[in-house]
Design an enzyme around this catalytic site. Sequence first.
Site, PDB file in Angstrom:
ATOM      1  N   GLY A 155      29.573  34.621  30.085  1.00  0.00           N
ATOM      2  CA  GLY A 155      29.479  33.854  29.055  1.00  0.00           C
ATOM      3  C   GLY A 155      28.282  33.199  29.040  1.00  0.00           C
ATOM      4  O   GLY A 155      27.491  33.221  27.772  1.00  0.00           O
ATOM      5  N   THR A 163      30.009  34.304  39.859  1.00  0.00           N
ATOM      6  CA  THR A 163      31.433  34.730  39.730  1.00  0.00           C
ATOM      7  C   THR A 163      32.863  35.087  40.956  1.00  0.00           C
ATOM      8  O   THR A 163      32.154  36.573  40.830  1.00  0.00           O
ATOM      9  CB  THR A 163      31.488  35.363  37.866  1.00  0.00           C
ATOM     10  OG1 THR A 163      33.411  35.441  38.120  1.00  0.00           O
ATOM     11  CG2 THR A 163      31.324  36.602  37.551  1.00  0.00           C
ATOM     12  N   ASP A 211      34.618  36.788  39.844  1.00  0.00           N
ATOM     13  CA  ASP A 211      35.511  37.662  39.337  1.00  0.00           C
ATOM     14  C   ASP A 211      34.860  38.717  39.573  1.00  0.00           C
ATOM     15  O   ASP A 211      34.782  40.331  39.813  1.00  0.00           O
ATOM     16  CB  ASP A 211      35.808  37.544  37.966  1.00  0.00           C
ATOM     17  CG  ASP A 211      36.500  36.486  37.899  1.00  0.00           C
ATOM     18  OD1 ASP A 211      37.335  36.096  38.365  1.00  0.00           O
ATOM     19  OD2 ASP A 211      36.625  36.374  36.597  1.00  0.00           O
TER      20      ASP A 211
HETATM   21  O1  F6P Z   1      36.100  33.173  36.348  1.00  0.00           O
HETATM   22  C1  F6P Z   1      36.435  32.549  37.267  1.00  0.00           C
HETATM   23  C2  F6P Z   1      37.969  32.608  36.867  1.00  0.00           C
HETATM   24  O2  F6P Z   1      38.495  32.073  37.970  1.00  0.00           O
HETATM   25  C3  F6P Z   1      38.605  33.679  36.649  1.00  0.00           C
HETATM   26  O3  F6P Z   1      39.232  34.878  37.833  1.00  0.00           O
HETATM   27  C4  F6P Z   1      39.548  33.144  35.573  1.00  0.00           C
HETATM   28  O4  F6P Z   1      40.283  33.874  34.754  1.00  0.00           O
HETATM   29  C5  F6P Z   1      38.931  32.236  35.444  1.00  0.00           C
HETATM   30  O5  F6P Z   1      37.703  31.636  35.517  1.00  0.00           O
HETATM   31  C6  F6P Z   1      39.892  30.368  35.070  1.00  0.00           C
HETATM   32  O6  F6P Z   1      39.088  30.326  34.170  1.00  0.00           O
HETATM   33  P1  F6P Z   1      39.576  28.413  33.936  1.00  0.00           P
HETATM   34  O7  F6P Z   1      38.345  27.695  34.769  1.00  0.00           O
HETATM   35  O8  F6P Z   1      39.161  28.353  32.770  1.00  0.00           O
HETATM   36  O9  F6P Z   1      41.113  27.671  33.708  1.00  0.00           O
END
Ligand code: F6P
Length: 375
Positions: free
Chosen positions: A114, A135, A137
Site C-alpha cells: 500500500g 512487511t 509478508d
Molecule cells: O501485512 C501484514 C499483515 O500482518 C498481514 O499478514 C495481515 O493480513 C494484515 O497485516 C493484518 O492487517 P491489520 O493489521 O490491518 O489487521
Amino acid sequence: MKHMRRIGIITAGGDSPGLNAAIRGVGKAALSHEDMEVIAFRDGFRGLAQDLRLRLDKKALAGILTVGGTILGTSRDKPHRMEINGQRRDMTDAIVATYKRHKLHALVCIGGGGTHKNSMRLMERGLNIVTLPKTIDNDVALTDATIGFDTALGIATEAIDRLHSTAHSHHRIIIAEIMGHRAGWLALGAGIAGGADVILIPEIAYDVKKVAAAIRRRSNLGSNFSIVAVAEGARSVEDAAEFAAAESRKKRANSGDAKKHAKADLAALEARHAGNTLRLAKQLEELTHLEARVSILGYVQRGGTPSAGDRLLATRLATKCVELIDENVFGVMVAARGDSTKPVPIAEVAGKLKTVQTDHPWIESARRVGTSFGN
Ligand code: F6P
C-alpha cells in the site's frame, strides 16, 4: 548560514519488527552529514496530512534498535482517501503543503504494498521519495527480503515447534494459521523450518481430500498426529475458482454500478472466507476421524523484538537510503539483493505483489522431505 537538507520520514501500513532499526539507520546516517536533519511524521500518511511531527534527534534515536513496533506510530491511511472527523477526504493537497511548508528535501516512506502505491501518487505531485520495503509478508516486488519477515518467520516456526509436542501427545491434527495476506512466504518458510506435514499457501489451491489422504497416510505409518501450516490466504480449489470468477467480474465491470456490485461480491466472499481455517479443521476431522484443533497465530507474529537478521537488513537498507538521498537519487525503493542493495524504481514496485512461484526451490525442498501441499 548553511543550507540544511531536511529529510521527512514515516512508517506506514501494518507494523513489523525492525521498523525502529530502519528509523535509527536513516536518522543516524543522516545526522552524520552536517547539512542534513530529519523530521519524523506520526502515524503514516496521516501525520503528513495533519502535520503531526516528532523530533528525531540523537536522543530520540538512542536505544530503539532492539525495540519492536515503530516509535513513529503507523496507520493504513491513504493520502487520497483519509477519514477526517468522520468524513472521507482526499488529503493529497494537505500532504504536499506539509512537504513544502517544511521545505523537505526528500521523504522516506517505510512500508509495504500500500505504501508503494501511495508513494507513487505523491511522486506524481512532485515529492522526492525514497522507500524501504517492510512487511512480515515478504510480498514486496523486486527485493529479496523485507524488513520484519525474518522475525515473523522465527516466531511462526517456534509456534509450530511448540504445537508439535501437544499434537503428538493428543494424537491430533493441529492447524497453525499463519499470516501473509495473499502470499504464502511466511507459512511456507515456517512450515518447512518447523517440519509441518502439510503446508497450504494461496499460490497452490488445495483439495481437502488430498490433505486428508496425506494425514491418513501418516496415520497408517504409525504417526497419528499431524501439523498443518496454513497461510491465512490459502484457498481450496472450489474457493479459488469462486474468487477467480468474482475478480474477473470486477475487472470486466464497465459501469459504476457494475463495479460497485462486483466489489461487494468480492467483499462478501472475503468475509465468508475469513473462517476458512476453522472450516478446514472440521472437514479434516470428518475425513480422517482424528481430532483437529486450530491455532491462529495472529498478531503475535508482528510483535516484539526484531531478530538479528531484521536489524541487519533494516540498517543496510536505511543507510543506503541516505546515501541515495545525498546523491539526489529519488523515486526509488532500496531493494535487498544478496549481500548488497539496489535502488529500483518505485514505479516498478507499486501495484505488484511478490508471490511464491509454484516451482520455487523452497517448494521443491518441502516436497522432497514429504510435505504435502494438498494438490
Ligand atoms: O501485512 C501484514 C499483515 O500482518 C498481514 O499478514 C495481515 O493480513 C494484515 O497485516 C493484518 O492487517 P491489520 O493489521 O490491518 O489487521
